[in-house]
Design a protein around this motif. Sequence first.
Motif, mmCIF file in Angstrom:
data_model
loop_
_atom_site.group_PDB
_atom_site.id
_atom_site.type_symbol
_atom_site.label_atom_id
_atom_site.label_comp_id
_atom_site.label_asym_id
_atom_site.label_seq_id
_atom_site.Cartn_x
_atom_site.Cartn_y
_atom_site.Cartn_z
ATOM 1 N N VAL A 37 0.837 -1.197 0.000
ATOM 2 C CA VAL A 37 0.000 0.000 0.000
ATOM 3 C C VAL A 37 0.870 1.245 0.000
ATOM 4 O O VAL A 37 1.854 1.331 0.736
ATOM 5 C CB VAL A 37 -0.975 0.009 1.206
ATOM 6 C CG1 VAL A 37 -0.245 -0.093 2.534
ATOM 7 C CG2 VAL A 37 -1.855 1.256 1.179
ATOM 8 N N LEU A 38 0.512 2.193 -0.845
ATOM 9 C CA LEU A 38 1.172 3.501 -0.898
ATOM 10 C C LEU A 38 0.242 4.512 -0.247
ATOM 11 O O LEU A 38 -0.903 4.673 -0.672
ATOM 12 C CB LEU A 38 1.450 3.894 -2.348
ATOM 13 C CG LEU A 38 2.163 5.236 -2.560
ATOM 14 C CD1 LEU A 38 3.610 5.159 -2.100
ATOM 15 C CD2 LEU A 38 2.095 5.666 -4.031
ATOM 16 N N ILE A 39 0.726 5.189 0.791
ATOM 17 C CA ILE A 39 -0.082 6.154 1.524
ATOM 18 C C ILE A 39 0.471 7.553 1.289
ATOM 19 O O ILE A 39 1.601 7.857 1.690
ATOM 20 C CB ILE A 39 -0.103 5.841 3.032
ATOM 21 C CG1 ILE A 39 -0.656 4.431 3.280
ATOM 22 C CG2 ILE A 39 -0.923 6.879 3.786
ATOM 23 C CD1 ILE A 39 -0.613 3.989 4.739
ATOM 24 N N LEU A 40 -0.315 8.403 0.628
ATOM 25 C CA LEU A 40 0.074 9.799 0.425
ATOM 26 C C LEU A 40 -0.466 10.631 1.584
ATOM 27 O O LEU A 40 -1.578 10.405 2.056
ATOM 28 C CB LEU A 40 -0.497 10.331 -0.884
ATOM 29 C CG LEU A 40 -0.155 9.569 -2.168
ATOM 30 C CD1 LEU A 40 -0.698 10.329 -3.372
ATOM 31 C CD2 LEU A 40 1.331 9.355 -2.305
ATOM 32 N N GLY A 41 0.329 11.621 2.014
ATOM 33 C CA GLY A 41 -0.070 12.387 3.191
ATOM 34 C C GLY A 41 0.045 11.545 4.444
ATOM 35 O O GLY A 41 -0.769 11.650 5.366
#
Length: 213
Positions: A35-39
Motif C-alpha cells: 500500500v502507498l499512503i500519500l499524506g
Amino acid sequence: MTGEYTLVDAAALVHDGVTATALLESTGLGSGDRVLILGASGGMGTLLIQLAKAVGAEVVGVARGELKTSLVRELGADAVVDATSADWVALARTALGPAGADVVLDGVGGDLGLAAFPLTADGGRFSAHGAPTGGFAPVDAAEAERRGIKLLGIGDVQLSDEEYVRLAAKALTAAASGSLHPVIGGEFPLERAAEAHAAIEGRGLRGKVLLTT
C-alpha cells in the motif's frame, strides 16, 4: 498502555479513525498487500499506517520533509519517500517493486495524487479521497478501466449512522487495546480557530490538529 488514552485522543479518532477504518474496508486491504499512503504524516495518514501494518500490509509512506518522514518511519512504515524530492515517484516505485502498489490511499489529491496513479498495480485499487491541495486527483477513469484498477473516492466513505457507529467502536477499541495511537500535532482553543486553520494550511504540523473548548 492498554486503556490509557485521553478524551483528546478519542476526539482525534472520532472522525479520522472512522474514515481510516472505512478506507481499509472499502479498498479491501489485507495481509501481503503493498500500500502507498500519500499524506502519511497527517492525522488520518498516521492512523492508516498503523491500521495497514496491523492487517499485515507492506506500507510505503509519502510525506514532505525530514520532520514528517521521520514520523512516518517511527510509526512503522516499511519504506518512506520524501515528496519534496524531484524523483519521488521513481523512489516510490523502487520501494514498491516492479508490480506497483496493490492499494494507493491518496489523502493529498491534485498533481501529487495524479502522479501516484501510475504506481498502482494493474488490477489494484486507487482511493482518491483527499483534497487538501484544492482538488481530488483527476485520474483518467478510462485508463483505470483499461488496467483493471478500481477507482474509489470520498463518496465511498460516506457512511450511514449505523456504519459510523460500528467503525467508531472498532477504532476506539483498537485505541483502548493500545494498537492504535492518534498523533496530535496541535491543540487550539476554539477562540483561536483561525490559527488552527492557518497551521493546517501551512502544513508545518505533523498529525491531527484539534480545536478544544
